[in-house]
Scaffold this active site. Sequence first.
Site, short mmCIF file in Angstrom:
data_model
loop_
_atom_site.label_atom_id
_atom_site.label_comp_id
_atom_site.label_asym_id
_atom_site.label_seq_id
_atom_site.Cartn_x
_atom_site.Cartn_y
_atom_site.Cartn_z
N GLU A 172 0.82 -1.23 0.00
CA GLU A 172 0.00 0.00 0.00
C GLU A 172 0.84 1.27 0.00
OE1 GLU A 172 -2.86 -0.33 3.20
OE2 GLU A 172 -3.75 -2.14 2.37
N GLU A 286 -4.75 -8.76 0.09
CA GLU A 286 -5.45 -8.50 1.36
C GLU A 286 -6.89 -8.21 1.01
OE1 GLU A 286 -4.01 -5.62 4.25
OE2 GLU A 286 -1.95 -6.16 3.73
O1 AHR Z 1 -5.66 -2.79 9.07
C1 AHR Z 1 -4.63 -3.65 8.68
C2 AHR Z 1 -3.96 -3.07 7.56
O2 AHR Z 1 -4.85 -2.90 6.50
C3 AHR Z 1 -2.84 -3.79 6.90
O3 AHR Z 1 -1.68 -3.79 7.64
C4 AHR Z 1 -2.68 -2.93 5.71
O4 AHR Z 1 -1.99 -3.55 4.67
C5 AHR Z 1 -4.12 -2.57 5.37
O5 AHR Z 1 -4.29 -1.22 5.14
#
Ligand code: AHR
Length: 498
Positions: A172, A286
Amino acid sequence: MSKTPTIHIDDRRVRAKRDARIYGHFIEHFHRQIYGGIFEPGSPLSDDRGFRTDVVAAIADINPAILRWPGGCFVSAYHWKGGVGPQRRPYYDKAWLVEESNQFGTDEFVEFCKRIGATPYICTNGGSGTAEEMADWVEYCNLDTGGIYAAERRKNGFAEPHKVPIWSIGNENYGPWEIGAKEPEEWAIFVRESAKMMKAVDPEIELSAASIARLDWNEALLREAGAYLDWISLHHYWDPIWETNDLAPYETCIAQSATVDGVIEQAEHLLGALGYLGKIKIAFDEWNLRGWYHPRSNPAVGDIIGARDENDRNDSYTMADAVFSASFLNACLRHADTVKMANIAPTVNARGLIYAHPEGIVLRPTYHVFKLFAKIMGDTVVDSYIEGNPTLKLDTVGEDAPPVHALDAVATTRGDSSRISLINKSGGDTIVVRFDIADPRPLASAQLHSIAPDSKNAYNGVDDPDRVRITTRTIEIDGGSDLTLELPPHSVHVLTLT
Ligand code: AHR
């Protein structure tokens, strides 16, 4: 609901092979995911290396094709060298503002992957890290002979290389919340140079890079580094409650589930416009319905670290999560030709599939969804469509949002059996569904595997761990292939036809 919805299926028309990595996983050094989650040296539930055997068995049982580690935001200030060898270097983790003991590092991660039967997938530090540090990490893991870091691995007791086949550059890095966030041009060149060094060490590795469905980001990234990339990494949390933990109700979650295909298509269109569709794969590395709760700018929260315990409340994980997650996996199957990896974030504790506590574990509703999909669904997606799919009237749907249909289904095959996922998203209505199977072969048996608790708010807790579970029943077929099923509200199923 006037007309009986009909699912038309044609097994002869193959759409795509699905990649088992869409049922992938993610574990981060956040709160109790690693320490007190998968790794708890000294616990009677752990083996001699400190891995929780109950957690290992539960993950292994849902065929985890791949596991991403160590972050997440955590990785953007993580330096892997402090987490290998006999002298671990604890440090203050600037992402999550806690002390990191470094007891769980690269070797432990690879050993954990072996225990659960998953391919290790390492995400590198694209925040405060360097290209060289990433290449050194590849050397430590993958170089067979020579190399000072590979020699260190051998000294640490791992004569054979870990052979980590997929690496991702950064996490990110487009986001202002991320340590070492970058502008598109800067990121593109950083990825190109990191990729060159990593592939110089091991030309066999596949590489991904942190991305987002934005034209400027991908235009720069793919122009500079596209030739080195096999994947782009995308993240999505549909209920972004990082600061408030204000869980959206069932109906809102269901409305969100109708947007997943559009999110995937946006990424496909970007890859297509930039000439990389079919060359670069999509990794949703994710994803989850709800963002994790880690308030920082909410003045009402005093203890911002203690507040993270709220993520571990089992009553937060209901059929909203299960139905949403099944819808997400169905969308990945519909896009099986482009989405080749997806990693639920996370696997254990916080918003995970499994809640691990000192005395045992709880399997949350989404765990059972993964079991249905990863173990029972087929490996080939075939043609299907739904005729007469009722539309749900939900107050939470905005004017430009896609319609929310009550029924979601994807047909797959494995060998000569058909395996069809079925979701009734309605919060209150049973749906009677009919099947129309082209080129029907006589059916010998049909089984319905269901997650269908009595309430959309049902959850599994320490005292009631099996309220949400999979039940299986054999369906009577009276000759031929005519089949009608009743699907109760807020339920997820896989139908197998042999
Ligand atoms: O809230 C967890 C986070 O969410 C992770 O570490 C990140 O990659 C995402 O923004």
